[in-house]
Design an enzyme around this catalytic site. Structure first.
Site, short mmCIF file in Angstrom:
data_model
loop_
_atom_site.label_atom_id
_atom_site.label_comp_id
_atom_site.label_asym_id
_atom_site.label_seq_id
_atom_site.Cartn_x
_atom_site.Cartn_y
_atom_site.Cartn_z
CE LYS A 1 -9.65 10.08 1.29
NZ LYS A 1 -10.93 9.45 1.69
CB CYS B 1 5.40 2.37 -0.63
SG CYS B 1 5.84 2.87 1.05
CB CYS C 1 6.35 1.29 5.12
SG CYS C 1 7.70 2.02 4.15
CB CYS D 1 7.93 -0.80 -2.36
SG CYS D 1 9.09 -1.67 -1.28
CG HIS E 1 9.57 -2.56 3.44
ND1 HIS E 1 9.62 -2.32 2.08
CD2 HIS E 1 10.08 -3.80 3.62
CE1 HIS E 1 10.12 -3.37 1.46
NE2 HIS E 1 10.40 -4.29 2.37
S1 FES Z 1 6.66 -0.79 1.80
FE1 FES Z 1 7.36 1.26 1.92
S2 FES Z 1 9.31 1.21 1.02
FE2 FES Z 1 8.60 -0.83 0.90
#
Ligand code: FES
Ligand code: FES
Lengths: 92, 92
Positions: free
Chosen positions: A41, A59, A61, A70, A74
């Site tokens: 995890k 991040c 995503c 990030c 995304h």
């Molecule tokens: S939320 Fe994953 S790169 Fe921006």
């Protein structure tokens, strides 16, 4: 584990069923396709007193090249799939 | 947009092709199946001086009933799919 789907279709009036492997095998349902897959995890900690900038995006995503931060990836994911995910912004 | 897959299979020596809709249509590729889908991009801000607890987990699996906070729903997602996602822990 591979994920199998069964689908019915019509073959000149005969009813047929085919079983297919979902796209990408089990990873078709994975939110995280590639980051730290050796870990059971993936959990990250941020010590908030150590944040250096007024705003730091994290991040959500699982596509960032600088995960857990990030890097804007995304945008590409949302464009390619119609999804609407974005980062968590930490503000000092 | 629906995502279509084409698959070949063998029907008593005849080669056949079937086209199936990927599981869940386009949402099969979505990281976020249901949260705030009216928003173009779901971005949340945390004002870190206002964190009340020593440790606050934030969701990165898009399955939490208390999004943007983590409610432990990543466990069910990981078990069902073999994925390995987990929260971001903010520590004061
Ligand atoms: S939320 Fe994953 S790169 Fe921006
Ligand atoms: S509920 Fe989503 S990461 Fe925990």
């Amino acid at each position: 584990r591979p994920h199998l789907l069964s689908r019915n279709f019509n073959d000149n009036g005969r009813r047929r069923t085919v079983v297919v492997r979902a796209e990408g095998g089990s990873s078709g349902e994975h939110i995280n396709p590639a980051i730290r897959k050796s870990e059971d995890k993936v959990v990250d900690s941020v010590l908030v007193p150590e944040l250096s900038k007024p705003l730091t995006p994290y991040c959500r995503c699982w596509r960032s090249g600088t995960f857990p931060l990030c890097d804007g990836s995304h945008v590409k994911h949302n464009k390619a799939t119609g999804d609407n995910v974005g980062p968590l912004l930490l503000k000092k």
